[in-house]
Design an enzyme around this catalytic site. Structure first.
Site, PDB file in Angstrom:
ATOM      1  N   HIS A  19      -3.811   1.433   7.923  1.00 20.46           N
ATOM      2  CA  HIS A  19      -2.760   2.081   8.053  1.00 20.46           C
ATOM      3  C   HIS A  19      -2.617   3.487   7.073  1.00 20.46           C
ATOM      4  O   HIS A  19      -1.989   4.394   7.300  1.00 20.46           O
ATOM      5  CB  HIS A  19      -1.678   0.982   7.585  1.00 20.46           C
ATOM      6  CG  HIS A  19      -0.253   1.478   7.531  1.00 20.46           C
ATOM      7  ND1 HIS A  19       0.715   1.032   8.215  1.00 20.46           N
ATOM      8  CD2 HIS A  19       0.495   2.414   6.628  1.00 20.46           C
ATOM      9  CE1 HIS A  19       2.027   1.490   8.007  1.00 20.46           C
ATOM     10  NE2 HIS A  19       1.778   2.272   6.908  1.00 20.46           N
ATOM     11  N   GLU A  20      -2.896   3.021   5.895  1.00 25.10           N
ATOM     12  CA  GLU A  20      -2.897   4.092   4.676  1.00 25.10           C
ATOM     13  C   GLU A  20      -4.043   5.499   5.231  1.00 25.10           C
ATOM     14  O   GLU A  20      -3.685   6.269   4.686  1.00 25.10           O
ATOM     15  CB  GLU A  20      -3.610   3.705   3.261  1.00 25.10           C
ATOM     16  CG  GLU A  20      -2.476   2.380   2.919  1.00 25.10           C
ATOM     17  CD  GLU A  20      -1.049   2.660   2.800  1.00 25.10           C
ATOM     18  OE1 GLU A  20      -0.683   3.842   2.835  1.00 25.10           O
ATOM     19  OE2 GLU A  20      -0.342   1.510   3.110  1.00 25.10           O
TER      20      GLU A  20
ATOM     21  N   GLY B 200       0.820  -1.089   0.058  1.00 28.06           N
ATOM     22  CA  GLY B 200      -0.036   0.140  -0.098  1.00 28.06           C
ATOM     23  C   GLY B 200       0.857   1.277   0.180  1.00 28.06           C
ATOM     24  O   GLY B 200       1.918   1.279   0.304  1.00 28.06           O
TER      25      GLY B 200
ATOM     26  N   LEU C 107       6.651   1.801   4.045  1.00 25.04           N
ATOM     27  CA  LEU C 107       7.807   2.417   2.918  1.00 25.04           C
ATOM     28  C   LEU C 107       8.466   3.643   3.309  1.00 25.04           C
ATOM     29  O   LEU C 107       9.324   3.667   3.058  1.00 25.04           O
ATOM     30  CB  LEU C 107       7.050   2.589   1.721  1.00 25.04           C
ATOM     31  CG  LEU C 107       6.714   0.968   1.166  1.00 25.04           C
ATOM     32  CD1 LEU C 107       6.049   1.325  -0.411  1.00 25.04           C
ATOM     33  CD2 LEU C 107       7.529   0.011   0.931  1.00 25.04           C
TER      34      LEU C 107
HETATM   35 ZN    ZN Z   1       2.930   3.412   5.643  1.00 24.17          ZN
END
Ligand code: ZN
Length: 193
Positions: free
Chosen positions: A133-134, A43, A92
């Site tokens: 999370h996103e 994601g 990320l």
């Molecule tokens: Zn993240």
């Protein structure tokens, strides 16, 4: 366009809803998928590529050969949350850092796709976790903000390393200062939100 890392200020920006989807936004989304696959993520939120839009992408298989699994969510809202589940997460924007995070187990997501179609999904498991999370990213929240005190202590050194690396990049003039970042985000907001 590249993925920005903690503690880049755009990761703390609260994104505004998109009012306009143009050709360039389609191209941005395509580029986001390419960056996500290159980094082997499932994601990616717009903040993570230094953009102030309520938009995130998901491919739970992280496989460019499975484009049918690609999903784009615009202006997402969680309309219900149920239960609690704990599992390991990574990000990320904090590469190499993993920690257990407690979140609601099941959620109902309401959003729009790139074609302007409204989507409502009842989710659990990894999908539910990834979406939460996103959406956190779009509100300027990182998974490191949701750790238990014990886990928080265990990642402290890693966070300091990220902070030192970021400060070094700024000193070398490789990254714009906070003021320049904020100015750019405000201009991009004017364009589509
Ligand atoms: Zn993240």
């Amino acid at each position: 366009m590249q993925i920005v890392q903690y503690p880049h200020p755009t990761l703390r920006h609260v994104s505004k809803p998109l009012k306009r989807v143009d050709k360039e936004l389609h191209a941005i989304v395509r580029h986001m998928f390419d960056l996500m696959y290159a980094a082997k993520g499932v994601g990616l939120a717009a903040n993570q590529v230094d953009l102030p839009y309520r938009l995130f992408i998901i491919n739970l298989e992280s496989d460019p050969a499975a484009p049918e699994k690609e999903m784009v969510f615009l202006n997402p809202v969680l309309v219900s949350r149920k239960g609690t589940a704990e599992a390991e997460e990574g990000c990320l924007s904090l590469p190499g850092l993993y920690a257990d995070v407690k979140r609601p187990e099941r959620v109902t997501l309401n959003a729009f796709d790139l074609a302007g179609q409204e989507i409502t999904l009842e989710l659990d498991g990894l999908f539910a976790r990834a979406v939460q999370h996103e959406i956190d990213h779009l509100d300027g929240i990182l998974f490191i903000d949701r750790l238990s005190p014990t886990v928080e202590m265990s990642v402290k050194d890693a966070l300091v390393d990220f902070e030192l690396q970021f400060a070094g990049q700024r000193e070398r003039g490789e990254l714009p200062d906070d003021e320049a970042v904020a100015k750019r985000l405000a201009e991009l907001e004017k364009l589509r939100t």
